[in-house]
Design a protein around this motif. Structure first.
Motif, short mmCIF file in Angstrom:
data_model
loop_
_atom_site.label_atom_id
_atom_site.label_comp_id
_atom_site.label_asym_id
_atom_site.label_seq_id
_atom_site.Cartn_x
_atom_site.Cartn_y
_atom_site.Cartn_z
N LEU A 201 -21.94 64.27 -61.21
CA LEU A 201 -23.21 64.67 -60.59
C LEU A 201 -23.45 66.17 -60.78
O LEU A 201 -24.56 66.59 -61.10
N LEU A 202 -22.39 66.95 -60.61
CA LEU A 202 -22.52 68.40 -60.79
C LEU A 202 -22.91 68.73 -62.23
O LEU A 202 -23.74 69.61 -62.48
N ALA A 203 -22.28 68.02 -63.17
CA ALA A 203 -22.58 68.29 -64.59
C ALA A 203 -24.05 68.02 -64.86
O ALA A 203 -24.73 68.78 -65.56
N LYS A 204 -24.55 66.93 -64.31
CA LYS A 204 -25.96 66.59 -64.57
C LYS A 204 -26.89 67.60 -63.90
O LYS A 204 -27.87 68.03 -64.48
N GLN A 205 -26.53 68.00 -62.68
CA GLN A 205 -27.37 68.99 -61.99
C GLN A 205 -27.35 70.33 -62.71
O GLN A 205 -28.35 71.03 -62.77
N ALA A 206 -26.18 70.66 -63.27
CA ALA A 206 -26.04 71.95 -63.96
C ALA A 206 -27.06 72.07 -65.10
O ALA A 206 -27.55 73.16 -65.41
N LEU A 207 -27.37 70.94 -65.72
CA LEU A 207 -28.30 70.97 -66.86
C LEU A 207 -29.71 71.41 -66.46
O LEU A 207 -30.50 71.80 -67.31
N ASN A 208 -30.01 71.31 -65.16
CA ASN A 208 -31.37 71.68 -64.73
C ASN A 208 -31.49 73.16 -64.37
O ASN A 208 -32.58 73.62 -64.01
N ALA A 209 -30.40 73.90 -64.46
CA ALA A 209 -30.45 75.34 -64.15
C ALA A 209 -31.13 76.08 -65.31
O ALA A 209 -31.11 75.59 -66.45
N PRO A 210 -31.73 77.25 -65.03
CA PRO A 210 -32.40 77.99 -66.12
C PRO A 210 -31.43 78.34 -67.25
O PRO A 210 -30.25 78.57 -67.01
N ILE A 211 -31.96 78.39 -68.46
CA ILE A 211 -31.16 78.78 -69.63
C ILE A 211 -31.26 80.30 -69.75
O ILE A 211 -32.36 80.83 -69.89
N ASP A 212 -30.11 80.98 -69.70
CA ASP A 212 -30.16 82.44 -69.72
C ASP A 212 -29.09 83.04 -70.63
O ASP A 212 -28.71 84.19 -70.48
N MET A 213 -28.59 82.25 -71.59
CA MET A 213 -27.49 82.73 -72.41
C MET A 213 -27.87 83.99 -73.21
O MET A 213 -27.05 84.91 -73.36
N LEU A 214 -29.12 84.06 -73.68
CA LEU A 214 -29.50 85.24 -74.47
C LEU A 214 -29.40 86.51 -73.61
O LEU A 214 -28.96 87.56 -74.08
N ASP A 215 -29.77 86.39 -72.35
CA ASP A 215 -29.69 87.55 -71.45
C ASP A 215 -28.23 87.92 -71.18
O ASP A 215 -27.86 89.09 -71.18
N LEU A 216 -27.41 86.90 -70.98
CA LEU A 216 -25.98 87.14 -70.74
C LEU A 216 -25.34 87.85 -71.93
O LEU A 216 -24.59 88.81 -71.77
N LEU A 217 -25.69 87.38 -73.11
CA LEU A 217 -25.10 87.97 -74.31
C LEU A 217 -25.58 89.43 -74.48
O LEU A 217 -24.81 90.29 -74.90
N ALA A 218 -26.85 89.67 -74.11
CA ALA A 218 -27.40 91.01 -74.30
C ALA A 218 -26.76 92.01 -73.33
O ALA A 218 -26.46 93.14 -73.71
N ARG A 219 -26.53 91.60 -72.09
CA ARG A 219 -26.03 92.58 -71.11
C ARG A 219 -24.54 92.48 -70.86
O ARG A 219 -23.94 93.34 -70.22
N GLY A 220 -23.91 91.39 -71.37
CA GLY A 220 -22.47 91.22 -71.15
C GLY A 220 -22.20 90.52 -69.82
O GLY A 220 -23.04 90.54 -68.93
N PRO A 221 -21.01 89.91 -69.69
CA PRO A 221 -20.72 89.13 -68.47
C PRO A 221 -20.51 90.03 -67.25
O PRO A 221 -19.96 91.11 -67.36
N ARG A 222 -20.98 89.53 -66.10
CA ARG A 222 -20.80 90.30 -64.86
C ARG A 222 -19.71 89.72 -63.98
O ARG A 222 -19.30 90.33 -62.99
N ASP A 223 -19.31 88.49 -64.27
CA ASP A 223 -18.24 87.89 -63.45
C ASP A 223 -17.46 86.88 -64.30
O ASP A 223 -17.78 86.65 -65.47
N ARG A 224 -16.46 86.26 -63.67
CA ARG A 224 -15.58 85.34 -64.42
C ARG A 224 -16.34 84.12 -64.93
O ARG A 224 -16.07 83.61 -66.01
N MET A 225 -17.31 83.68 -64.13
CA MET A 225 -18.08 82.50 -64.55
C MET A 225 -18.90 82.81 -65.81
O MET A 225 -18.94 82.02 -66.76
N GLU A 226 -19.53 83.99 -65.83
CA GLU A 226 -20.34 84.33 -67.01
C GLU A 226 -19.44 84.50 -68.24
O GLU A 226 -19.81 84.11 -69.34
N GLU A 227 -18.27 85.04 -68.02
CA GLU A 227 -17.33 85.21 -69.13
C GLU A 227 -16.90 83.84 -69.67
O GLU A 227 -16.85 83.62 -70.89
N PHE A 228 -16.63 82.93 -68.74
CA PHE A 228 -16.24 81.55 -69.10
C PHE A 228 -17.35 80.89 -69.92
O PHE A 228 -17.12 80.27 -70.97
#
Ligand SMILES: O=C(O)C[C@H](O)C(=O)O
Length: 498
Positions: A201-228
């Motif tokens: 259920l969590l995996a399916k719900q996760a798919l509905n979160a906003p897509i922000d990978m380009l922003d993450l890559l541009a500014r770098g990870p801020r926490d362990r989850m973003e790094e993961f």
């Protein structure tokens, strides 16, 4: 605050119609960036087709994909609110789905069969939806609705790892063996923790979160989850799977993760792919009326210019022989014109049953190409509604039977199994790939369509279609060269060397 039943029904109707035509703008932005970066010509052409298709669907208010999806609804009801209905909440959602599928302005494809185990009869209105209800403090009703394609749903995976095992390694290994039936490039949703059902259920719900990978890559990870997430994005893309599994630089646009607690003995991990037809919307009802959805501006879609138009060798397929098809090389783009037959899961199963009973097939497949497709019904001005390919791998078991009829080739999406590739080569036949997720664009190449057998199967009937310049890539040639094997191997090496 009371919420009238019809606000839910009508909102589900409008939401299902809305998502059928409009990709979320974050998806379009990430796809356009992938197109700009892609260096594999085959993958770039496929992403280009998906983007053009997306814009055309938005403009024409027609489905992005012929698989208009299984509707999944997450409802969060405020405990200060009451739903005014004598029916269960699932019935209201299903009624909304029924209305959406019966909407004559944009009819959708009924894809649900009941029951899954025995009869598998199409319910004809795409019900039932999958409905999840949660309670939350405060007033109102939050709804997230998604339309999930069957091909990506088929690739959902689950494991329970030992607590010390690496989730990252398991995900990368799983992706390596997943094939292209989930229609990359898309998203990967991960649910980590809980028990088995919660992780899914969590995996399916996760798919509905906003897509922000380009922003993450541009500014770098801020926490362990973003790094993961960045690590997974980088490692999955380094596999070289590429758009449609043709080999290339982008297989995933983002990796979304949702976690919760777990038992000390276990680390449950669910992996849920989202195909190129990523469709979901979130809205809130407060009793003031059904939700309204504003179409995104067409400026959200990039102008790809003439570079993205399909080019290739024009081929007349009426009277085609295996000797002619043997001239085609793996990786080559063809523009097919002439008559093709169609057939997918249910039609193949029925043909196999007929063969077992010693009956003659209702259609002669000798010298023909079969397209694995279940189209959307047309509206005025269309020969057929959106009509992209379904996953060919599911037809592997029937392929020797079909090749024995004298069939010249098959059109579909994703890889064929090794035994099927061998059978294709032994018969001197071919397998051609059309772009999954480009259904409305592909339908523009279909000039006429008529059911020629198994009408009772609905979208799974056998059609004959007249096509003009239908773009396909030779995916397995008559010598058994398979681009779903060679393409990813080549791009994995290139990315590794970069
Ligand atoms: O049902 C379809 O048309 C396609 C299916 O979602 C698939 O990807 O195989």
């Amino acid at each position: 605050m009371d919420i009238p039943a019809d606000h839910i029904v009508e909102s589900v109707h409008r939401a299902a119609q809305f998502v059928s035509c409009f990709h979320p703008s974050d998806h379009v932005r990430h796809l356009a960036s992938a197109w700009r970066r892609e260096q594999s010509p085959a993958a770039r052409a496929a992403i280009g087709q998906i983007l053009i298709n997306s814009r055309m669907a938005a403009y024409g208010r027609r489905p992005i994909c012929q698989d208009t999806g299984m509707i999944v609804v997450f409802l969060r009801l405020g405990m200060d609110s009451r739903i005014r209905s004598t029916l269960p909440i699932e019935a209201l959602v299903n009624e909304g789905v029924r209305r959406a599928w019966a909407d004559e302005r944009n009819p959708l494809r009924a894809s649900m069969v009941a029951d899954a185990l025995f009869d598998r009869r199409n319910t004809r209105d795409n019900t039932p939806a999958t409905t999840h209800v949660e309670l939350m403090p405060g007033p109102g009703l939050e709804i997230t609705l998604s339309a999930k394609g069957g091909g990506s749903e088929n690739k959902a995976r689950f494991t329970v790892l030992n607590p010390a095992a690496s989730v990252e390694d398991w995900v990368v290994q799983t992706m390596e063996g997943l094939g292209a039936g989930w229609c990359p490039p898309g998203l990967i949703g991960l649910g980590i923790g809980g028990g088995a059902e919660m992780a899914m259920l969590l995996a399916k719900q996760a798919l509905n979160a906003p897509i922000d990978m380009l922003d993450l890559l541009a500014r770098g990870p801020r926490d362990r989850m973003e790094e993961f997430r960045i690590n997974l994005y980088t490692r999955i893309n380094a596999l070289g799977i590429g758009a449609q599994g043709l080999g290339g630089m982008t297989s995933v646009l983002d990796v979304k993760v949702a976690t919760t607690a777990s038992h000390a003995a276990s680390k449950p991990v669910a992996l849920m792919p989202q195909c190129a037809a990523n469709r979901h919307v979130h809205f809130r009802l407060d009793g003031s009326g059904p939700a309204d959805f504003a179409p995104p501006p067409l400026s959200d879609w990039p102008d790809l210019g003439p570079e993205a138009a399909a080019t290739g060798r024009r081929v007349q397929i009426d009277g085609l022989t295996r000797a002619q098809a043997a001239q085609w090389q793996a990786g080559e783009t063809l523009l097919l014109s002439g008559r093709i037959l169609t057939g997918r899961d249910a039609a193949h199963k029925r043909l196999a049953e007929m063969q077992a009973r010693g009956e003659t097939f209702p259609v002669d497949f000798a010298g023909r190409l079969i397209y694995y497709v279940g189209p959307v019904d047309p509206v005025a001005g269309e020969a057929v509604g959106p009509a992209g390919p379904t996953t060919s791998t599911r037809m592997d078991a029937f392929t020797p039977m079909m090749l024995d009829t004298g069939l010249v080739g098959m059109i579909g999406k994703a890889e064929r199994g090794p035994a099927t590739v061998q059978a294709i080569a032994q018969h001197g036949a071919v397998y051609l790939a059309a772009t999954g997720g480009a259904a409305y664009l592909i339908a523009r190449s279909i000039r006429a369509a008529r059911v020629v057998a198994f009408a009772d199967l609905g979208m799974e009937a056998i059609y004959e279609m007249d096509v003009e310049d239908l773009p396909v890539t030779v995916a397995v040639d008559a010598r058994g060269t398979a681009i779903h094997r060679t393409g990813p191997a080549e791009w994995r090496q290139r990315i590794g060397l970069a």
